[in-house]
Design a protein around this motif. Structure first.
Motif, short mmCIF file in Angstrom:
data_model
loop_
_atom_site.label_atom_id
_atom_site.label_comp_id
_atom_site.label_asym_id
_atom_site.label_seq_id
_atom_site.Cartn_x
_atom_site.Cartn_y
_atom_site.Cartn_z
N THR A 197 21.25 -6.34 18.10
CA THR A 197 21.82 -5.87 19.37
C THR A 197 23.07 -6.64 19.75
O THR A 197 23.93 -6.12 20.48
CB THR A 197 20.79 -6.00 20.49
N GLY A 198 23.19 -7.90 19.33
CA GLY A 198 24.31 -8.73 19.74
C GLY A 198 24.11 -9.38 21.08
O GLY A 198 24.99 -10.09 21.58
N MET B 152 19.62 2.15 20.22
CA MET B 152 21.04 1.86 20.42
C MET B 152 21.92 2.68 19.48
O MET B 152 23.12 2.83 19.73
CB MET B 152 21.31 0.36 20.22
N PHE B 153 21.33 3.21 18.42
CA PHE B 153 22.09 4.02 17.47
C PHE B 153 21.85 5.52 17.68
O PHE B 153 22.36 6.34 16.91
CB PHE B 153 21.69 3.65 16.04
N LEU B 154 21.08 5.88 18.71
CA LEU B 154 20.81 7.28 19.00
C LEU B 154 21.78 7.81 20.05
O LEU B 154 22.13 7.09 21.00
CB LEU B 154 19.38 7.46 19.50
N PRO B 155 22.22 9.06 19.92
CA PRO B 155 23.10 9.63 20.94
C PRO B 155 22.33 9.94 22.23
O PRO B 155 21.12 10.12 22.21
CB PRO B 155 23.62 10.91 20.28
N LEU B 156 23.06 9.98 23.32
CA LEU B 156 22.45 10.30 24.61
C LEU B 156 22.25 11.82 24.73
O LEU B 156 23.07 12.60 24.22
CB LEU B 156 23.34 9.82 25.76
N ALA C 135 22.97 -0.87 25.17
CA ALA C 135 22.84 0.44 25.81
C ALA C 135 24.20 1.10 26.01
O ALA C 135 24.34 2.34 25.93
CB ALA C 135 22.13 0.30 27.14
N LYS C 136 25.24 0.30 26.23
CA LYS C 136 26.57 0.84 26.47
C LYS C 136 27.17 1.46 25.20
O LYS C 136 28.14 2.23 25.29
CB LYS C 136 27.50 -0.26 26.98
N ARG C 137 26.60 1.16 24.07
CA ARG C 137 27.14 1.70 22.82
C ARG C 137 26.73 3.15 22.59
O ARG C 137 27.30 3.82 21.73
CB ARG C 137 26.67 0.84 21.64
N ARG C 138 25.75 3.61 23.33
CA ARG C 138 25.27 4.97 23.13
C ARG C 138 26.24 5.99 23.73
O ARG C 138 26.73 5.84 24.86
CB ARG C 138 23.89 5.13 23.75
#
Length: 274
Positions: free
Chosen positions: A169-170, A186-190, A262-265
């Motif tokens: 996650t970083g 975190m790798f799934l689209p919204l 979460a912001k990466r989604r």
């Protein structure tokens, strides 16, 4: 006479003097021959060659190892004596690790097993202890890089724990845990109704299955990358394994995604609108 037995035993005839002397000489000769060591038979060139070949490479390696061991022990012993017990390495600023008795103890001790609480004692705050970190349950000694993993270091968050989740996650401060449940999110689209209406319900369901499978692979690849990083680093020594409590991780609540992850989604992209 009728009383006397018809057959009488004959007395052995006395041996002659010459016979007795001959037997005595033969007996003495045999005893002398037994006492005289036999001269060893001289080996042929072929037999000597066979003896030379019997001195195999394995024997040579053993001899070389003995010489090197003697030199190493002599080197350490002289350094210890001359320095009055201050150093084993003649005062070198960066001595070879094999002159450190602790290094040899680790080699013969085998892997150790630490609970998360026990592992936390090796975070670098106690200078008398090495710095340990773990990833995916495997512990490494990173004391050779105190500037990075010691107190005040940029990656000090990883010291004294298994922070496998943070590697993906970083989120170093929030995710100092090996629990990676839900990290694939975190790798799934919204889900976005305005975008998702371009697919039927069945198409959307099948797409979500493929997306989750791809997300899980990304998590696995990320963890494998970091596990290989520490395994292949010669300066980071393998120590042992983390012993987690029975029933873990089901005994703990699932963690939500940290804010940074979460912001990466992002929402799905409609085909043709990339």
């Amino acid at each position: 006479m009728a009383d006397e037995p018809s057959v009488r035993r004959r007395k052995p005839e006395p041996k002659s003097t010459e016979s007795l002397v001959s037997e005595s000489v033969e007996s003495d000769t045999e005893q002398v021959e037994e006492q005289i060591p036999k001269k060893p038979r001289r080996k042929s060139p072929h037999e000597r060659l066979d003896d030379d070949e019997a001195y195999s490479t394995a024997s040579l390696c053993v001899d070389i190892l003995r010489v090197l061991t003697f030199i190493g022990l002599a080197w350490i012993g002289l350094s210890y004596l001359i320095s009055n017990g201050d150093t084993y390495s003649w005062g070198l600023s960066d001595p070879p690790k094999y002159v450190n008795p602790e290094w040899w103890m680790k080699k013969f001790r085998g892997p150790i097993y630490l609970t998360p609480t026990e592992l936390s004692a090796y975070d670098g705050s106690d200078l008398s202890k090495p710095i340990y970190l773990a990833i995916n349950g495997t512990i490494y000694d990173v004391s050779s890089n105190t500037r990075t993993y010691g107190p005040g270091g940029s990656y000090h968050y990883f010291a004294g724990c298994d922070a496998a989740r943070a590697y993906v996650t970083g989120c170093f401060a929030e995710d100092r845990t090996p629990d990676i449940r839900g990290v694939e999110d975190m790798f799934l689209p919204l889900d976005d109704p305005a975008v998702d209406r371009h697919w039927s319900a069945q198409e959307l369901e099948e797409m979500r299955g493929r997306e989750r499978e791809a997300a899980l692979k990304k998590v696995d690849d990320a963890l494998r990358h970091w596990a290989e990083f520490f395994r292949k680093k010669p300066e980071y020594e393998f120590v042992g394994y983390v012993r987690m409590p029975e029933g873990w991780p089901d005994t703990e609540p699932r963690r939500p995604l940290c804010e940074q992850a979460a912001k990466r989604r992002k929402s799905r992209v409609v085909p043709g609108q990339e």
